[in-house]
Design a protein around this motif. Structure first.
Motif, PDB file in Angstrom:
ATOM      1  N   GLN A   1      47.624   4.597  76.323  1.00  0.00           N
ATOM      2  CA  GLN A   1      49.060   4.695  76.086  1.00  0.00           C
ATOM      3  C   GLN A   1      49.339   5.851  75.130  1.00  0.00           C
ATOM      4  O   GLN A   1      49.483   5.679  73.923  1.00  0.00           O
ATOM      5  CB  GLN A   1      49.587   3.370  75.524  1.00  0.00           C
TER       6      GLN A   1
ATOM      7  N   SER B   1      59.223   5.371  80.488  1.00  0.00           N
ATOM      8  CA  SER B   1      60.151   4.408  79.880  1.00  0.00           C
ATOM      9  C   SER B   1      61.553   4.582  80.461  1.00  0.00           C
ATOM     10  O   SER B   1      61.939   5.677  80.892  1.00  0.00           O
ATOM     11  CB  SER B   1      60.189   4.625  78.366  1.00  0.00           C
TER      12      SER B   1
ATOM     13  N   ASN C   1      47.991  -1.817  81.846  1.00  0.00           N
ATOM     14  CA  ASN C   1      48.490  -3.118  81.368  1.00  0.00           C
ATOM     15  C   ASN C   1      49.080  -3.022  79.958  1.00  0.00           C
ATOM     16  O   ASN C   1      48.870  -3.902  79.117  1.00  0.00           O
ATOM     17  CB  ASN C   1      47.371  -4.166  81.386  1.00  0.00           C
ATOM     18  N   ASN C   2      49.817  -1.921  79.701  1.00  0.00           N
ATOM     19  CA  ASN C   2      50.368  -1.725  78.359  1.00  0.00           C
ATOM     20  C   ASN C   2      51.467  -2.754  78.059  1.00  0.00           C
ATOM     21  O   ASN C   2      52.120  -3.279  78.960  1.00  0.00           O
ATOM     22  CB  ASN C   2      50.895  -0.295  78.206  1.00  0.00           C
ATOM     23  N   ARG C   3      51.654  -3.030  76.784  1.00  0.00           N
ATOM     24  CA  ARG C   3      52.577  -4.096  76.360  1.00  0.00           C
ATOM     25  C   ARG C   3      54.049  -3.710  76.501  1.00  0.00           C
ATOM     26  O   ARG C   3      54.935  -4.555  76.364  1.00  0.00           O
ATOM     27  CB  ARG C   3      52.286  -4.485  74.908  1.00  0.00           C
ATOM     28  N   TYR C   4      54.305  -2.425  76.772  1.00  0.00           N
ATOM     29  CA  TYR C   4      55.692  -1.970  76.893  1.00  0.00           C
ATOM     30  C   TYR C   4      56.239  -2.097  78.321  1.00  0.00           C
ATOM     31  O   TYR C   4      57.427  -1.885  78.550  1.00  0.00           O
ATOM     32  CB  TYR C   4      55.815  -0.506  76.451  1.00  0.00           C
ATOM     33  N   GLY C   5      55.372  -2.389  79.257  1.00  0.00           N
ATOM     34  CA  GLY C   5      55.805  -2.478  80.655  1.00  0.00           C
ATOM     35  C   GLY C   5      56.053  -1.119  81.287  1.00  0.00           C
ATOM     36  O   GLY C   5      56.750  -1.007  82.297  1.00  0.00           O
ATOM     37  N   HIS C   6      55.474  -0.069  80.708  1.00  0.00           N
ATOM     38  CA  HIS C   6      55.602   1.279  81.291  1.00  0.00           C
ATOM     39  C   HIS C   6      54.647   1.422  82.485  1.00  0.00           C
ATOM     40  O   HIS C   6      53.545   0.885  82.452  1.00  0.00           O
ATOM     41  CB  HIS C   6      55.252   2.352  80.249  1.00  0.00           C
TER      42      HIS C   6
ATOM     43  N   ASP D   1      47.118   5.257  84.606  1.00  0.00           N
ATOM     44  CA  ASP D   1      46.631   3.873  84.601  1.00  0.00           C
ATOM     45  C   ASP D   1      46.027   3.484  85.945  1.00  0.00           C
ATOM     46  O   ASP D   1      45.201   2.570  86.019  1.00  0.00           O
ATOM     47  CB  ASP D   1      47.745   2.897  84.202  1.00  0.00           C
TER      48      ASP D   1
END
Length: 684
Positions: A440, A616, A640-645, A663
């Protein structure tokens, strides 16, 4: 002689068929697991345990499995039978070109899957004799408290300090700290000396010796170099014992074939490859090395030959070689093989010698740190393909014997090859742009033709809460730069001061040659101020809020609109044309800056867009994307980033473009050759 040639032809044909088999198996990933990957519970014996910020267990169940477990307080001994609850995972391949492939490395150890355990239950304690012996050895080493005993007795160098290990590797002597032929020869000679005082029958002596060596393979976890050295010793000793007259070259090729047939993925194990390459060539050129009666002269020649043989492998694994390596080996081979290794064995038996051993190790480590800091003789070499590796070894085999009697001409030839390869980027007429997969964050490399300039656009940055913080620049960015034959970064452009874009800048500046640094507009934040201190100390030029860079007639335009009240919109947004293709790098610029850019600049029909802010929803508005009309879109985003990007709305906005994502695709390389753009991804 005729019989020998016949045997050699047979073994060479056998070798050819083996390598065809290996190529087929490794390229088609032919393997059927004995486990159902949906299984949540597995049983097995603990074969090895390693504890860092987590517990890593090598489990012997239906097949060998690597287990990761977050609880480091669990008391496990080798041979314990345990129940594990968790999930299977497939080991990851490298997602950046030319870098370490964890999946292939594990396959070379016959490990095909990782099990992430959330609960471990000990069913019963170890009751196997072989594990009891090994546990007692480990307990004794722990009591003596000398990490080098793990290396020399159990073949485990994980306990050596990482900086020291790097120094060994950079100086070309890491092979001395991996149990191999040298150690097997010494151990065998030592045991023979004892056994001959006890037994008179040579057959009984050799049966006991062979049994010990086979057990020693277990102690060292069946590392390829130990397997090779052990079976070579056993077969050659048997050959001499019964006067079988089998040529050593035939023997080692036979062992090579059997090991590869047993595990084709050994071909990805650097220890296996170097062990056999060096051994085979030393056998081939053994008659030449035997001409030297002086020990140090012979050691130098053997070291030089081993160095030359290992060059292609070291290039593709480390992308640098130390020209002093043969000379360093002349000093360290006798020091390690005749002093430190024997003293380690003696210390294991008589712990009082540990004081002397520690003194010698401290001296040895300080000497190697001194040598490894002489950077002048370390050269960075670009990764090479299999075709050039084959050409190199054909050159070694067919030319070396003729030129060895003309040593200066031979060394001159090798030096010319290295100098040519060291400067090969000057011949490259292509433009290369690589978006690195750094999770990320952002990091993008631009290589201009004929090595005119290398531009790094952001460095990325990984936030880690572990005790051992992952160093992204040392593990990814710098190895990749070296694999491309890059020796310096002419311009490090930092789009803005967020950690995920410039968090590795200080590490890069401290560990790689950087000529110029470019900052964005706006006040410097704390991270940027820390970097500036380092730049001032190293006298590296830096600039901020610039409008354009002209590099070898390639102009990079910084699309400045106004100063904003947030770091993202103050990002350096860069437009450039490379090879008649239009590129737009948006950093983390948001919708407001996109609107201002459209108002101030005339942008249309962009060929390649580096999508803003990792996809984003704060960037890449419908109006902006439709106005610039990109053909290809690159998104740097963590898996699988926590921001949903990247955001689904952004993906919809980019629907008319070809999207590449780190990704999913790993690193993405764009090559412009003869004004034609070609895009490659690291992951299939």
């Amino acid at each position: 002689m005729i019989l020998y040639l016949k045997k050699l032809r047979i073994i060479l044909l056998f070798s050819l068929l083996t390598f065809i088999y290996v190529f087929y198996i490794t390229n088609n990933n032919i393997y059927k697991s004995k486990y159902d990957l949906n299984t949540k519970k597995i049983y097995g014996y603990v074969n090895n345990v390693k504890i860092t910020d987590k517990m890593q267990i090598e489990l012997i169940g239906k097949e060998k499995v690597l287990v990761n477990y977050n609880n480091t307080d669990l008391d496990l001994k080798l041979g314990d039978y345990i129940l594990l609850e968790g999930v299977f995972n497939i080991p990851s391949n490298n997602t950046n070109f030319n870098l370490f492939n964890y999946n292939k490395y594990l396959k070379s150890k016959k490990i095909y899957y990782i099990f992430k355990a959330n609960k471990i239950t000990k069913i019963k304690n170890n009751n196997k004799l072989k594990y009891k012996i090994k546990n007692k050895i480990i307990k004794r080493i722990d009591k003596i408290n000398n990490n080098y005993l793990y290396t020399f007795i159990l073949g485990d160098n994980n306990y050596i300090d990482s900086d020291i290990k790097t120094s060994y590797r950079n100086s070309g002597i890491s092979h001395l700290f991996s149990v191999s032929g040298m150690h097997i020869t010494f151990l065998s000679s030592f045991l023979l000396l004892i056994l001959k005082k006890i037994f008179k029958n040579k057959y009984i002596i050799n049966i006991i010796l062979f049994s010990f060596l086979i057990f020693y393979m277990f102690l060292t976890n069946f590392t390829p170099s130990v397997i090779r050295a052990t079976f070579l010793f056993i077969i050659l000793t048997t050959n001499k014992l019964f006067n079988l007259k089998i040529n050593p070259l035939v023997v080692i090729l036979f062992i090579l074939n059997i090991m590869l047939l047993n595990n084709p993925y050994y071909i990805y194990n650097i220890g296996f490859v170097l062990s056999f390459l060096v051994s085979i060539n030393l056998i081939i050129f053994g008659n030449i090395t035997s001409n030297y009666n002086n020990y140090f002269l012979k050691t130098f020649f053997v070291s030089l030959l081993s160095f030359l043989i290992s060059i292609p492998i070291m290039i593709n694994n480390n992308n640098e070689i130390n020209l002093l390596s043969p000379l360093i080996n002349v000093f360290f081979v006798p020091l390690i093989s005749l002093v430190i290794f024997p003293l380690s064995l003696l210390t294991f038996i008589i712990p009082k010698f540990n004081v002397l051993l520690n003194i010698l190790i401290d001296i040895e480590e300080n000497i190697i740190l001194f040598f490894s800091n002489i950077k002048f003789f370390i050269i960075i070499l670009k990764s090479i393909n299999y075709f050039f590796i084959i050409i190199y070894y054909l050159l070694i085999i067919f030319v070396i014997k003729k030129l060895l009697n003309r040593k200066y001409q031979f060394l001159l030839l090798i030096l010319i090859i290295l100098i040519f390869h060291n400067n090969i980027n000057y011949l490259n007429s292509n433009i290369n742009i690589t978006m690195l997969d750094i999770g990320q964050g952002d990091s993008l490399l631009i290589e201009l033709p004929h090595n005119k300039s290398n531009i790094l656009l952001d460095t990325g940055g990984v936030v880690s809460y572990n005790k051992n913080k992952y160093n992204l620049s040392l593990n990814t960015t710098i190895p990749y730069l070296k694999s491309r034959g890059i020796k310096k970064i002419n311009y490090m452009i930092l789009t803005h001061g967020d950690f995920d874009h410039m968090g590795e800048a200080i590490n890069l500046v401290n560990n790689f040659k950087v000529k110029n640094v470019v900052f964005n507009c706006g006040e410097f934040n704390e991270l940027e101020k820390e970097l500036i201190k380092v730049l001032d100390k190293k006298k590296i030029k830096y600039y901020s809020c610039i409008k354009e860079l002209n590099i070898d007639n390639n102009k990079l335009y910084f699309l400045q609109t106004k100063e904003y009240d947030n770091e993202n919109d103050n990002s350096n947004v860069i437009y450039t044309e490379l090879g008649n293709y239009k590129f737009l790098f948006m950093a983390d610029a948001g919708v407001e800056k996109e609107k201002n850019i459209l108002d101030k600049y005339n942008l249309s029909n962009i060929d390649v867009l580096k999508v803003g802010h990792h996809g984003s929803k704060t960037s890449s508005s419908t109006n902006f994307i439709s106005s610039i009309n990109p053909k290809y879109s690159l998104i740097s985003v963590g898996k699988n980033n926590r921001y949903g990007h990247p955001n689904k709305e952004v993906i919809n906005n980019l629907a008319n473009t070809k999207i590449y994502r780190t990704d999913r695709d790993g690193s993405i390389m764009l090559k412009i050759k003869n004004n034609k753009l070609k895009i490659e991804t690291c992951s299939p």
